[in-house]
Enzyme design. Structure first.
Site, mmCIF file in Angstrom:
data_model
loop_
_atom_site.group_PDB
_atom_site.id
_atom_site.type_symbol
_atom_site.label_atom_id
_atom_site.label_comp_id
_atom_site.label_asym_id
_atom_site.label_seq_id
_atom_site.Cartn_x
_atom_site.Cartn_y
_atom_site.Cartn_z
ATOM 1 N N HIS A 9 -8.756 -5.882 3.264
ATOM 2 C CA HIS A 9 -8.525 -7.044 4.123
ATOM 3 C C HIS A 9 -9.839 -7.802 4.265
ATOM 4 O O HIS A 9 -10.898 -7.203 4.456
ATOM 5 C CB HIS A 9 -8.018 -6.587 5.482
ATOM 6 C CG HIS A 9 -7.495 -7.694 6.352
ATOM 7 N ND1 HIS A 9 -8.330 -8.553 7.033
ATOM 8 C CD2 HIS A 9 -6.228 -8.078 6.641
ATOM 9 C CE1 HIS A 9 -7.599 -9.426 7.712
ATOM 10 N NE2 HIS A 9 -6.314 -9.163 7.496
ATOM 11 N N GLU A 16 -11.157 -9.460 6.628
ATOM 12 C CA GLU A 16 -11.919 -9.220 7.856
ATOM 13 C C GLU A 16 -12.703 -7.913 7.765
ATOM 14 O O GLU A 16 -13.868 -7.842 8.168
ATOM 15 C CB GLU A 16 -10.978 -9.179 9.068
ATOM 16 C CG GLU A 16 -11.732 -8.990 10.373
ATOM 17 C CD GLU A 16 -10.827 -8.815 11.572
ATOM 18 O OE1 GLU A 16 -11.218 -8.094 12.503
ATOM 19 O OE2 GLU A 16 -9.719 -9.409 11.575
ATOM 20 N N SER A 44 -0.136 -11.352 6.214
ATOM 21 C CA SER A 44 -0.594 -11.476 7.600
ATOM 22 C C SER A 44 -0.432 -10.124 8.281
ATOM 23 O O SER A 44 0.677 -9.702 8.599
ATOM 24 C CB SER A 44 0.220 -12.541 8.337
ATOM 25 O OG SER A 44 -0.003 -12.458 9.735
#
Length: 377
Positions: free
Chosen positions: A162, A164, A260
């Site tokens: 991911h 992040e 998401s």
């Protein structure tokens, strides 16, 4: 089936708008209507855009208006297919890596954040950067730097790959190890069990994260908590709202894209909280009438990167399938707003434009007053 607490509401669907940010992107209240035949929609609130997503999308839109196309964006600005496609049509060019941006061009870093190495690569290519990292993600980055400086082992609860997580881990790769979930706790190794702290990806399931923390603490009793909660307020609020409506819903539909994290988690949370079934869709025409066979109550929510227009489209789709009643199930009211990135604000001011962003509560109210209309059947 017991009816959950609901709030009366007004206003209608977001029209097709020129901006994906600002008042048009956020949910106003939706008119509560009775269901003569018992078929109803339970609409979660809060839902949809968080402050960090709105800031990032607004940054791309303002950059396109101010500097002109193209404006490059590293990775997806937020994890929503509709948003990325719409911005692409307006002149944003999405790339996977910094070296795909022409030397000297302008690039926006996504809301998920980037590592120091990415900033260095951009500087080496003389890129004009706009850092749209969510301030809540930036907070986690600063925590990682601080505890690495103090020589802690940092256990980052999140998902490998991911954006992040990659950005946060890049702040101190020699001190950070990623823990994907409870199943990986037994594999964790640390240098000093008395100098260990956990941090987390901001968009995780609250329940699963705390389960992982519980297991980590059983292995490392001196495990420290982050100075403040890492999981985003919006992620928590959306999960709480879904938990409230799920026991009263035969089916829950979550609007959000497959990549998401917080949208995917909402499906899981709905099922765990008692929904009869739960599905994720990107847009209204993906709602399969077969999912609704025998259902009288359909819950609807959306992930934190989803503009309200997509939710209104789903409401209208459900109305066309006979779900004429609408009840809003509210568990919190959000009014957080983040300023645009500093250098973009400066350029807007120099161009004679007003970069300040009004408080969301006021903005949503003004928008509702300007264009009140019910959801189309």
């Amino acid at each position: 089936m017991t009816t959950p607490t609901t709030t009366p509401a007004s206003s209608g669907p977001a029209p097709r708008v020129s901006s994906l940010a600002g008042a048009s992107a956020f949910p106003g209240t939706v008119e509560s209507t009775p269901a003569p035949d018992g078929k109803r929609i339970l609409l979660a609130a809060p839902r949809g855009y968080c402050a960090g997503v709105d800031r990032a999308v607004d940054a791309v839109e303002k950059a396109l208006e101010l500097y002109g196309a193209p404006v490059y964006v590293r990775k997806e600005i937020v994890h929503n297919k509709f948003v990325v496609e719409t911005l692409s049509e307006r002149g944003a060019i999405f790339v996977s890596e910094t070296d795909e941006v022409p030397e000297g061009a302008r690039v926006v870093f996504s809301a998920h954040g980037v590592s120091p190495a990415v900033h260095a690569q951009a500087a080496a290519r003389n890129l004009a950067t706009i850092d749209a990292t969510c301030p809540l993600v930036t907070k986690v980055h600063k925590e990682a730097v601080r505890f690495a400086r103090d020589d802690f082992d940092i256990l980052l609860i999140g998902h490998d790959g991911h954006e992040e997580v990659e950005g946060t881990q890049g702040e101190a790769p020699e001190h950070i190890q990623v823990v994907n979930g409870p199943d990986e706790v037994d594999r964790v190794q640390v240098r000093d069990p008395e100098k260990v702290i956990w941090l987390s990806q901001t968009t995780l399931s609250v329940d699963e994260t705390m389960q992982t923390v519980k297991l980590l603490r059983e292995r490392f009793p001196h495990l420290q908590d982050p100075p403040s909660d890492d999981i985003c307020y919006a992620t928590q609020n959306r999960q709480v709202a879904v938990k409230k409506l799920a026991p009263h819903a035969d089916v829950v539909i979550v609007v959000g894209s497959a990549n998401s994290s917080n949208s995917v988690r909402l499906v899981e949370v709905a099922l765990e909280a008692g929904a009869g079934s739960a599905y994720r869709v990107d847009k209204a025409d993906e709602v399969d009438p077969a999912w609704l066979a025998g259902a009288t109550s359909v819950g609807v929510t959306s992930g934190a990167s989803v503009p309200e227009i997509l939710v209104r489209d789903v409401i209208n789709r459900l109305k066309s399938l006979g779900y004429t009643g609408v009840e809003e199930v509210r568990t919190a009211t959000e009014d957080i707003m983040f300023s645009l990135p500093k250098n973009l604000r400066g350029d807007l001011k120099a161009a004679g434009e007003q970069p300040d962003r009004p408080h969301r509560a006021r903005r949503a109210r003004d928008a509702a007053a300007a264009a009140p209309r019910p959801c189309d059947a």
